[in-house]
Design an enzyme around this catalytic site. Sequence first.
Site, PDB file in Angstrom:
ATOM      1  N   SER A  50     -43.187  15.540  -9.561  1.00  0.00           N
ATOM      2  CA  SER A  50     -42.764  14.259  -8.968  1.00  0.00           C
ATOM      3  C   SER A  50     -41.674  13.529  -9.741  1.00  0.00           C
ATOM      4  CB  SER A  50     -43.966  13.332  -8.792  1.00  0.00           C
ATOM      5  OG  SER A  50     -44.419  12.845 -10.027  1.00  0.00           O
ATOM      6  N   LYS A  91     -44.486   7.491 -13.211  1.00  0.00           N
ATOM      7  CA  LYS A  91     -43.479   7.165 -12.192  1.00  0.00           C
ATOM      8  C   LYS A  91     -42.479   6.168 -12.771  1.00  0.00           C
ATOM      9  CE  LYS A  91     -46.054   9.351  -9.174  1.00  0.00           C
ATOM     10  NZ  LYS A  91     -45.769  10.698  -8.812  1.00  0.00           N
TER      11      LYS A  91
END
Length: 179
Positions: A50, A91
């Site tokens: 990700s 993230k």
Amino acid sequence: MNQLPSRSARHKRRGKNEAWEWLQALVIAVVLALIIRYFIFEPFNVSGPSMMNTLHDGDFVLVNKLVYQYRMPKRGEVIVFEAPGHKDYIKRVIAVENDYIEAQNNVVRVNGRSINEPYVATRTDDIKLQKVPKGYVFVMGDNRMNSSDSRELGPIPVDKIVGRADIVFWPLNDFRVLW
């Protein structure tokens, strides 16, 4: 007349003192390592694609757990947070509290302005205009087409943030500072 201890007695006593000093040093080192590990810095293993191309599956980063005790996260910082199910995610902060975020035609806008994202190599799905609530951040992975982030999870509460990813320290050939 006082007699001096024999050489072997002095040697035994010095050996006991030396062993005691080594044990004290070892205990202090372990306590300091635990304090640093649990309150200041923590290693984190990146799992999944990700955050590619910034971070890769298997990278190890050093997470600064202290920084957000003194200030709020800033846009662009890479953070580790506790997601639902007690799983830690890594993230990038895209928007902070009271920001308005939206995305259209692969362009992400914060407060009406498109943001420069040189770290994103994939397209970004559209996001309807929304305001980030107070005490929250909006996060997305750099690999937008393969990331479970605020688009799915919603804004992330600041109190669920473990810390800021500061340094990639493994593999050694990828060693770098992230900010």
